[in-house]
Design an enzyme around this catalytic site. Structure first.
Site, PDB file in Angstrom:
ATOM      1  N   LYS A 123      -0.703   8.700  -2.552  1.00  0.00           N
ATOM      2  CA  LYS A 123      -0.237   7.656  -1.637  1.00  0.00           C
ATOM      3  C   LYS A 123       0.101   6.384  -2.412  1.00  0.00           C
ATOM      4  O   LYS A 123       1.154   5.775  -2.209  1.00  0.00           O
ATOM      5  CB  LYS A 123      -1.288   7.350  -0.568  1.00  0.00           C
ATOM      6  CG  LYS A 123      -0.759   6.446   0.518  1.00  0.00           C
ATOM      7  CD  LYS A 123      -1.827   5.711   1.276  1.00  0.00           C
ATOM      8  CE  LYS A 123      -2.239   4.482   0.506  1.00  0.00           C
ATOM      9  NZ  LYS A 123      -3.242   3.652   1.172  1.00  0.00           N
ATOM     10  N   ASP A 141      -0.420   7.155   4.897  1.00  0.00           N
ATOM     11  CA  ASP A 141      -1.748   6.569   5.121  1.00  0.00           C
ATOM     12  C   ASP A 141      -2.264   7.044   6.466  1.00  0.00           C
ATOM     13  O   ASP A 141      -1.667   7.916   7.113  1.00  0.00           O
ATOM     14  CB  ASP A 141      -1.694   5.037   5.021  1.00  0.00           C
ATOM     15  CG  ASP A 141      -0.995   4.417   6.220  1.00  0.00           C
ATOM     16  OD1 ASP A 141      -0.440   5.161   7.063  1.00  0.00           O
ATOM     17  OD2 ASP A 141      -1.017   3.183   6.339  1.00  0.00           O
TER      18      ASP A 141
END
Ligand code: SF4
Length: 219
Positions: A123, A141
């Site tokens: 991420k 997320d």
């Protein structure tokens, strides 16, 4: 449950873009180094909390060289108000040392190289590639994961699967803005505990809402 087509996914991305125009990256950063450090610090912490601590941190350590020489205790003092500050202090110093030692003091611009840095997962690497290098990326997320699965853009069990689903169903040029706008949507309307479906601009496209309608009245 009806599966999602690329056409409908495109419509969802368009609605999000029109609903949340002019979004900028949520973490304040003036260059790739600041973006990388801020994103490492943001794990399991709100962006707002990170934005409060980074101005003083970056004033004290403006580049990888400066941060690579920093003492862990001193760095901790700048970031003490955010979660996991001890681990994060260690990781950003180690990352700065690796940037200096292996990458000539510069932030690399490939997923593989970024993920070789301490504290950098998929991420974080995706965020840096999107925000600092303008590469089409899909950081997933908690908001992106939750809202994408509710809408039916993804049917995934973890963020990596979700990223792959979104990369497949959305046009590449829409990825970076989609990522910002769906996070904003998750914060403003499609919250984890009480999504405001009655005012949601995506209600005609949402598989979660469809399933609620089938279960009973209201909505
Ligand atoms: S209709 Fe409800 S569940 Fe679906 S995206 Fe909107 S707020 Fe979220």
């Amino acid at each position: 449950m009806q599966s999602m087509t690329r056409k409908e996914a495109h419509e969802i991305a368009q609605i999000l873009k029109e609903t949340y125009p002019g979004l900028e990256p949520f973490l304040h950063a003036k260059n790739p180094f600041e973006s990388l450090v801020a994103t490492i610090l943001s794990a399991q912490t709100t962006d707002r909390q990170v934005n409060k601590v980074t101005p003083a941190l970056f004033a004290a350590y403006p580049d990888p060289e400066a941060l690579s020489r920093a003492a862990e205790e001193e760095v901790m003092d700048y970031i003490r108000s955010i979660g996991f500050f001890r681990t994060k202090a260690r990781n950003i110093i180690l990352t700065a040392q690796k940037l200096v030692g292996d990458f000539g003091g510069k932030v690399p611009n490939t997923m593989e190289e970024l993920m070789s840095l301490p504290g950098v997962g998929r991420k974080t690497a995706n965020v840096v590639l999107a925000n600092s290098f303008g590469q089409a990326s899909m950081p997933v997320d908690t908001h992106v994961f939750r809202v994408s699965n509710r809408l039916g853009l993804s049917r995934s069990k973890n963020p990596e699967e979700c990223e792959q689903d979104l990369r497949k169903i959305l046009e590449e040029e829409s990825w970076n803005y989609f990522h910002l706008s769906i996070i904003q949507h998750g914060r403003d309307i499609c919250s984890a505990r009480s999504p405001k479906c009655e005012i949601c601009p995506l209600r005609d496209h949402c598989r979660y809402l469809d399933s609620l309608k089938k279960e009973g009245p209201s909505c």
